[in-house]
Motif scaffolding. Structure first.
Motif, PDB file in Angstrom:
ATOM      1  N   VAL A 110       0.872  -1.127  -0.006  1.00 39.71           N
ATOM      2  CA  VAL A 110       0.001  -0.138  -0.052  1.00 39.71           C
ATOM      3  C   VAL A 110       0.910   1.213  -0.138  1.00 39.71           C
ATOM      4  O   VAL A 110       0.532   2.140  -0.778  1.00 39.71           O
ATOM      5  CB  VAL A 110      -1.013   0.058   1.220  1.00 39.71           C
ATOM      6  N   GLU A 111       1.912   1.202   0.865  1.00 36.00           N
ATOM      7  CA  GLU A 111       2.742   2.419   0.809  1.00 36.00           C
ATOM      8  C   GLU A 111       3.303   2.720  -0.659  1.00 36.00           C
ATOM      9  O   GLU A 111       3.601   3.691  -0.867  1.00 36.00           O
ATOM     10  CB  GLU A 111       4.024   2.218   1.831  1.00 36.00           C
ATOM     11  N   ASN A 112       3.642   1.504  -1.043  1.00 40.14           N
ATOM     12  CA  ASN A 112       4.395   1.672  -2.428  1.00 40.14           C
ATOM     13  C   ASN A 112       3.269   2.301  -3.575  1.00 40.14           C
ATOM     14  O   ASN A 112       3.818   3.139  -4.278  1.00 40.14           O
ATOM     15  CB  ASN A 112       4.891   0.310  -2.998  1.00 40.14           C
ATOM     16  N   LEU A 113       2.396   1.826  -3.408  1.00 39.78           N
ATOM     17  CA  LEU A 113       1.383   2.394  -4.321  1.00 39.78           C
ATOM     18  C   LEU A 113       0.915   3.820  -4.177  1.00 39.78           C
ATOM     19  O   LEU A 113       0.962   4.604  -4.981  1.00 39.78           O
ATOM     20  CB  LEU A 113      -0.228   1.544  -4.259  1.00 39.78           C
ATOM     21  N   TRP A 114       0.882   4.187  -2.715  1.00 39.92           N
ATOM     22  CA  TRP A 114       0.501   5.339  -2.610  1.00 39.92           C
ATOM     23  C   TRP A 114       1.785   6.249  -2.977  1.00 39.92           C
ATOM     24  O   TRP A 114       1.655   7.614  -3.326  1.00 39.92           O
ATOM     25  CB  TRP A 114       0.643   5.548  -1.018  1.00 39.92           C
ATOM     26  N   ASN A 115       2.973   5.943  -2.663  1.00 38.91           N
ATOM     27  CA  ASN A 115       4.029   6.865  -3.240  1.00 38.91           C
ATOM     28  C   ASN A 115       4.061   6.943  -4.680  1.00 38.91           C
ATOM     29  O   ASN A 115       4.340   8.108  -5.150  1.00 38.91           O
ATOM     30  CB  ASN A 115       5.515   6.142  -2.643  1.00 38.91           C
ATOM     31  N   ILE A 116       3.801   6.074  -5.316  1.00 36.17           N
ATOM     32  CA  ILE A 116       3.758   6.074  -6.814  1.00 36.17           C
ATOM     33  C   ILE A 116       2.609   7.211  -7.063  1.00 36.17           C
ATOM     34  O   ILE A 116       2.937   8.024  -7.976  1.00 36.17           O
ATOM     35  CB  ILE A 116       3.428   4.791  -7.625  1.00 36.17           C
ATOM     36  N   LEU A 117       1.566   7.137  -6.544  1.00 40.73           N
ATOM     37  CA  LEU A 117       0.451   8.096  -6.708  1.00 40.73           C
ATOM     38  C   LEU A 117       0.849   9.508  -6.631  1.00 40.73           C
ATOM     39  O   LEU A 117       0.717  10.533  -7.344  1.00 40.73           O
ATOM     40  CB  LEU A 117      -0.740   7.611  -6.274  1.00 40.73           C
ATOM     41  N   GLU A 118       1.508   9.802  -5.322  1.00 41.15           N
ATOM     42  CA  GLU A 118       2.038  11.062  -4.969  1.00 41.15           C
ATOM     43  C   GLU A 118       2.998  11.595  -6.009  1.00 41.15           C
ATOM     44  O   GLU A 118       2.906  12.575  -6.615  1.00 41.15           O
ATOM     45  CB  GLU A 118       2.593  10.906  -3.672  1.00 41.15           C
ATOM     46  N   LYS A 119       4.078  10.634  -6.490  1.00 37.11           N
ATOM     47  CA  LYS A 119       5.042  10.912  -7.304  1.00 37.11           C
ATOM     48  C   LYS A 119       4.417  11.353  -8.604  1.00 37.11           C
ATOM     49  O   LYS A 119       4.977  12.228  -9.413  1.00 37.11           O
ATOM     50  CB  LYS A 119       6.113   9.834  -7.575  1.00 37.11           C
ATOM     51  N   LYS A 120       3.428  10.713  -8.968  1.00 37.27           N
ATOM     52  CA  LYS A 120       2.922  10.901 -10.514  1.00 37.27           C
ATOM     53  C   LYS A 120       1.934  12.304 -10.329  1.00 37.27           C
ATOM     54  O   LYS A 120       1.208  12.326 -11.239  1.00 37.27           O
ATOM     55  CB  LYS A 120       2.283   9.853 -10.990  1.00 37.27           C
TER      56      LYS A 120
END
Ligand code: MSP
Length: 509
Positions: free
Chosen positions: A104-114
């Motif tokens: 979940v943290e990883n998916l969040w980080n990707i969404l934030e980065k994008k």
């Protein structure tokens, strides 16, 4: 052709013990998983529990328990139920597990980065029971209480700083996706609902909460926990070891073949989930099927309505396979259905005991008495024999197609018709009057055995234990069941020794 099949159930809230509605989703998913396995697919079947959020936090507080200890206790009852229901799941995921948190943290980080997520303020209605935000138009007032028009559950006013996901930006891509993938949402009536919801305009979605702490923290801002639905939906890829998209589980099974869910949680699966995935540049699942509800009277069975039926009690009284058969056959798939003891008893007596159990018993006892439990060797099929057998060949593709389009009713009706036809064949052919004609007698018995074998294979995904008992007649074990073999008229080997069969279903007086 891709011979991998990934099926999921919703992950259940361990806010209270499981009830019949939960058992229903799981049993149907198990039915599909077992069918695809005997068809020769590599199957991954996932279920589990959804343990974060305000609903669970409050349920734990009511019991004066630490939320994790509370979840451990209730999640175990769901885990135990998966065993009692004889589910063939390959994994049971809990959202409090480390592997899931990482995902979940990883998916969040990707969404934030994008740049798909931004910080702002939420003010609006929230239902803790549904863990859902509702717009002003979706709210009603009943007895001075604000409720959601959609679910009927109570809502409360929330005003707090929140991260938002840019859902509005995905309105057109989602509509395009539905258009290009007409079977993404089934049944069709539900697809239409979703499309009109999306067409009516998507607003950005609040994806974090600040006023409680039971959840996965937003990596870049620990004052917030990630919205429980963004957390929960991610379970479907956590179980495949996401974020490692190069591992064999993820590579074999993502995108999922089928998310099987109840119609109440369609919006989350058919709108939010594909939007999150598209935004993270991951492929959306291939299909979301929203099944109907098990009703209690006219209402949805649910803990909050205090009208639940305990699957364990029913299983204690009637046994597991009768319950599985009943839920799969009597609740017309896709629609709501009622469950009554009277209808269940009827099913046991007529379909299971009289039509299936009795057929197996009669044929095997006859062969025991007359042929010393050996498969007949000198037989010769004539037209009437070919006629009862050929339907399996002719309907073979239609049966597979019915599973692949979730047309459970077709599959179940076919079995019922064949049970009827096999019994009729045995009665009409009167083997007891053919003792002077050895070839004819042998043929009738051989064909009857073939019919039992084919019907038992068809029944395996529905009532695995009983089907295995019947297949034991032929020494066929679970890992030898091959759906493709129902096409073959003469699959049972001449002269093979058969096994006796014990009573399969007890009739209810
Ligand atoms: N935790 C969420 C799902 C997250 S999935 C990423 C949730 N949990 S739940 O425990 O409330 O319900 C899960 C599912 O149980 C429902 O979607 C539905 O599939 C099933 N059912 C619960 N009550 C039901 C009935 N009365 N009848 C049939 N199924 C119902 O929602």
């Amino acid at each position: 052709m891709n011979k991998n099949f990934y099926i999921t159930t919703p992950i259940y809230y361990p806010s209270a013990k499981p009830h019949m509605g939960h058992a229903y989703s799981s049993i149907i998913a198990d039915f599909f998983a077992r069918f695809k396995r005997i068809q020769g697919y590599k199957v991954f079947f996932l279920t589990g529990t959804d343990e974060h959020g305000q609903k669970i936090q409050r349920a734990a507080e009511n019991k004066n328990m630490d939320p994790k200890a509370f979840c451990d206790e209730i999640s175990k009852t769901f885990f135990d139920l998966s065993k009692t229901l004889n589910l063939s799941n390959d994994d049971f995921i809990r959202t409090t597990e480390e592997r899931h948190k990482k995902s979940v943290e990883n998916l969040w980080n990707i969404l934030e980065k994008k740049n798909e997520i931004y910080l702002s303020k939420y003010s609006g209605w929230y239902s803790v029971s549904d863990e859902a935000f509702y717009s002003e138009e979706e709210i009603d007032t009943k007895n001075n209480i604000k409720i959601s028009k959609i679910s009927g559950s109570q809502v409360e006013w929330v005003e707090e700083e929140s991260f938002f996901f840019k859902l509005s930006k995905w309105q057109e891509p989602l509509l395009k996706f539905y258009n290009e993938n007409p079977d993404f949402i089934l049944p069709v009536s539900r697809r239409n609902e979703v499309i009109s919801f999306v067409k009516s305009g998507l607003k950005d979605l609040s994806v974090s909460r600040k006023s409680f702490s039971w959840g996965i923290k937003v990596p870049s801002n620990n004052d917030h926990v990630i919205y429980v639905w963004l957390d929960a939906l991610t379970n479907y890829i956590s179980a495949l070891n996401y974020p490692d998209t190069n591992n064999s589980l993820y590579k074999s099974y993502w995108p999922a073949t089928l998310h099987l869910i109840g119609k109440d949680i369609l919006r989350f699966h058919a709108v939010y989930w594909p939007a999150f995935l598209l935004a993270a540049n991951l492929p959306p699942p291939k299909r979301v099927y929203g099944h109907g509800w098990i009703l209690s009277g006219e209402e949805k069975m649910s803990k909050s309505k205090d009208n639940i039926l305990d699957p364990l009690e029913i299983i204690d009284t009637y046994g597991l396979d009768p319950l599985r058969y009943y839920l799969i056959k009597e609740v017309s798939f896709g629609n709501d259905g009622n469950i009554s003891k009277e209808k269940l008893e009827n099913c046991i007596n007529s379909d299971l005991a009289n039509n299936y159990g009795n057929l197996c018993q009669r044929v095997v006892s006859f062969i025991e008495k007359n042929l010393d439990l050996k498969v007949p060797n000198n037989y010769s099929l004539i037209n009437e024999d070919e006629n009862v057998l050929k339907i399996y060949n002719e309907s073979f593709n239609k049966l597979i197609d019915s599973i692949d389009t979730q047309n459970v009713n077709f599959y179940v009706n076919f079995i019922q018709e064949q049970l009827f036809s096999a019994n009729k064949y045995f009665n009409d052919q009167e083997p007891w009057n053919k003792k002077d004609d050895a070839v004819r007698l042998n043929t009738i018995l051989y064909v009857s055995l073939e019919l039992i074998r084919k019907i038992s294979i068809l029944l395996y995904p529905i009532i695995p234990n009983s089907s295995l008992k019947a297949l034991k007649i032929f020494n066929i074990n679970e890992d030898q069941i091959d759906f493709n073999s129902i096409k073959i008229h003469e699959n049972i080997k001449k002269n093979d020794k058969l096994n006796k069969i014990s009573i399969m279903f007890k009739k209810i007086d």
